[in-house]
Design a protein around this motif. Structure first.
Motif, PDB file in Angstrom:
ATOM      1  N   MET A  97      -7.405   0.266 -14.058  1.00 32.92           N
ATOM      2  CA  MET A  97      -6.242  -0.595 -14.215  1.00 32.92           C
ATOM      3  C   MET A  97      -5.960  -1.490 -13.003  1.00 32.92           C
ATOM      4  N   LYS A  98      -6.250  -1.012 -11.821  1.00 34.80           N
ATOM      5  CA  LYS A  98      -6.007  -1.808 -10.617  1.00 34.80           C
ATOM      6  C   LYS A  98      -6.950  -3.025 -10.594  1.00 34.80           C
ATOM      7  N   THR A  99      -8.224  -2.767 -10.856  1.00 34.35           N
ATOM      8  CA  THR A  99      -9.221  -3.849 -10.854  1.00 34.35           C
ATOM      9  C   THR A  99      -8.946  -4.836 -11.992  1.00 34.35           C
ATOM     10  N   ALA A 100      -8.623  -4.311 -13.185  1.00 29.65           N
ATOM     11  CA  ALA A 100      -8.416  -5.193 -14.347  1.00 29.65           C
ATOM     12  C   ALA A 100      -7.263  -6.169 -14.114  1.00 29.65           C
ATOM     13  N   HIS A 101      -6.232  -5.743 -13.376  1.00 35.48           N
ATOM     14  CA  HIS A 101      -5.036  -6.578 -13.215  1.00 35.48           C
ATOM     15  C   HIS A 101      -4.924  -7.183 -11.812  1.00 35.48           C
ATOM     16  N   GLY A 109       2.843   4.752 -19.126  1.00 35.83           N
ATOM     17  CA  GLY A 109       3.846   4.403 -18.095  1.00 35.83           C
ATOM     18  C   GLY A 109       3.362   4.581 -16.656  1.00 35.83           C
ATOM     19  N   PRO A 110       2.709   5.717 -16.327  1.00 28.75           N
ATOM     20  CA  PRO A 110       2.279   5.937 -14.936  1.00 28.75           C
ATOM     21  C   PRO A 110       1.274   4.905 -14.422  1.00 28.75           C
ATOM     22  N   MET A 111       0.724   4.077 -15.312  1.00 28.67           N
ATOM     23  CA  MET A 111      -0.244   3.054 -14.870  1.00 28.67           C
ATOM     24  C   MET A 111       0.453   1.864 -14.222  1.00 28.67           C
ATOM     25  N   LYS A 112       1.783   1.820 -14.356  1.00 32.34           N
ATOM     26  CA  LYS A 112       2.545   0.655 -13.860  1.00 32.34           C
ATOM     27  C   LYS A 112       2.250   0.319 -12.391  1.00 32.34           C
ATOM     28  N   GLY A 113       2.160   1.364 -11.566  1.00 31.34           N
ATOM     29  CA  GLY A 113       1.929   1.160 -10.135  1.00 31.34           C
ATOM     30  C   GLY A 113       0.621   0.426  -9.840  1.00 31.34           C
ATOM     31  N   ASP A 114      -0.361   0.572 -10.719  1.00 29.72           N
ATOM     32  CA  ASP A 114      -1.656  -0.090 -10.515  1.00 29.72           C
ATOM     33  C   ASP A 114      -1.678  -1.507 -11.100  1.00 29.72           C
ATOM     34  N   ILE A 115      -0.673  -1.826 -11.906  1.00 29.57           N
ATOM     35  CA  ILE A 115      -0.698  -3.107 -12.636  1.00 29.57           C
ATOM     36  C   ILE A 115       0.258  -4.142 -12.030  1.00 29.57           C
ATOM     37  N   VAL A 116       1.466  -3.687 -11.667  1.00 33.36           N
ATOM     38  CA  VAL A 116       2.468  -4.616 -11.127  1.00 33.36           C
ATOM     39  C   VAL A 116       2.136  -4.953  -9.668  1.00 33.36           C
ATOM     40  N   GLU A 117       2.065  -6.247  -9.385  1.00 27.15           N
ATOM     41  CA  GLU A 117       1.769  -6.683  -8.013  1.00 27.15           C
ATOM     42  C   GLU A 117       2.980  -7.346  -7.356  1.00 27.15           C
ATOM     43  N   VAL A 118       3.941  -7.796  -8.189  1.00 27.78           N
ATOM     44  CA  VAL A 118       5.094  -8.530  -7.656  1.00 27.78           C
ATOM     45  C   VAL A 118       6.385  -7.851  -8.114  1.00 27.78           C
ATOM     46  N   ASN A 162      -4.933  -9.586  -8.777  1.00 27.54           N
ATOM     47  CA  ASN A 162      -4.650 -11.024  -8.591  1.00 27.54           C
ATOM     48  C   ASN A 162      -4.014 -11.685  -9.811  1.00 27.54           C
ATOM     49  N   MET A 163      -3.445 -10.886 -10.711  1.00 28.93           N
ATOM     50  CA  MET A 163      -2.809 -11.435 -11.909  1.00 28.93           C
ATOM     51  C   MET A 163      -1.337 -11.764 -11.625  1.00 28.93           C
ATOM     52  N   GLY A 164      -0.823 -11.175 -10.556  1.00 30.34           N
ATOM     53  CA  GLY A 164       0.571 -11.447 -10.169  1.00 30.34           C
ATOM     54  C   GLY A 164       1.593 -10.948 -11.176  1.00 30.34           C
ATOM     55  N   VAL A 165       1.316  -9.806 -11.810  1.00 29.42           N
ATOM     56  CA  VAL A 165       2.251  -9.259 -12.822  1.00 29.42           C
ATOM     57  C   VAL A 165       3.524  -8.735 -12.142  1.00 29.42           C
ATOM     58  N   THR A 166       4.685  -9.111 -12.685  1.00 28.97           N
ATOM     59  CA  THR A 166       5.976  -8.640 -12.152  1.00 28.97           C
ATOM     60  C   THR A 166       6.461  -7.417 -12.948  1.00 28.97           C
ATOM     61  N   ASP A 167       7.502  -6.758 -12.398  1.00 32.03           N
ATOM     62  CA  ASP A 167       8.112  -5.632 -13.138  1.00 32.03           C
ATOM     63  C   ASP A 167       8.620  -6.118 -14.499  1.00 32.03           C
TER      64      ASP A 167
END
Ligand code: HEM
Length: 178
Positions: free
Chosen positions: A90-94, A133-142, A96-101
């Motif tokens: 999940m970290k690699t897939a997302h 849900g626990p994947m959020k930390g690896d996906i949200v960057e902003v 530099n995508m700049g996903v917010t909460d």
């Protein structure tokens, strides 16, 4: 007579236990309705995300076919089904995508909408959201509730599924030659 009554009682008890036991040992995958049902939900979920101006800019460079295939495999595998997820972590897939909460919440709302459309019961819905849900930390960057933010130029999409398959086929031909 007493022994017979005891035997009958034990049989009833065993039958009751196995019925309730069976219901409990069914995997979430089975309770969701298997791969066909998961594929229907993922198709609906993807359509909702692509039509949602709060998040659809993030999908501009990506291969929808790959995304849907990977999501089905991920959900199938994570819920106890017979699939192996061989996509990116999940970290690699997302990256530099700049996903917010706020965008993460928007995506979850679309998933809930898709699950509701197919009348997935509350318990199964909760269990699936609890697994993702626990994947959020690896996906949200902003941090922040902003939505509709642009896809950063530095984001590099994963190769489309077709390109992946061609690469694998070429490699296995080469391996066979050697
Ligand atoms: C729990 C939430 C999420 C899960 C389980 C999830 C799962 C996945 C999976 C399995 C992939 C495929 C990885 C691969 O191609 O190997 C993926 C890719 C992708 N996800 Fe998510 N995702 C989540 C949240 C989000 C959010 C919040 C956004 C944007 C708002 C997003 C946008 C994308 C995009 C655009 C791709 C394609 C990446 C590419 O082309 O390389 N995802 N996601």
């Amino acid at each position: 007579m007493k022994t017979l009554r005891m035997i009958l009682l034990s049989c009833c008890l065993l039958a009751m236990l196995s019925v309730t036991g069976l219901a409990q040992t069914k995997s979430l995958y089975e309770r969701l309705g298997g791969k066909e049902a998961i594929t229907l939900v993922v198709d609906e979920f993807a359509a909702r995300c692509l039509a949602d101006s709060r998040i659809n800019k993030k999908f501009a460079k990506s291969d929808a076919n790959r995304l849907k295939t990977m999501l089905v495999a991920q959900i199938c595998g994570a819920t106890g089904g017979p699939c192996e997820y061989n996509g990116l972590d999940m970290k690699t897939a997302h990256k530099n995508m700049g996903v917010t909460d706020g965008e993460f919440t928007a995506l979850v709302e679309n998933l809930v909408g898709a699950l509701d459309k197919y009348k997935v019961p509350e318990a199964e819905k909760k269990e699936l959201l609890g697994a993702l849900g626990p994947m959020k930390g690896d996906i949200v960057e902003v941090q922040g509730n902003e939505t509709g933010t642009a896809l950063p130029k530095k984001f590099k999409p994963a190769p489309p599924l077709k390109a992946m398959k061609e690469h694998k086929d070429k490699k296995s031909k080469k391996d066979k030659k050697n």
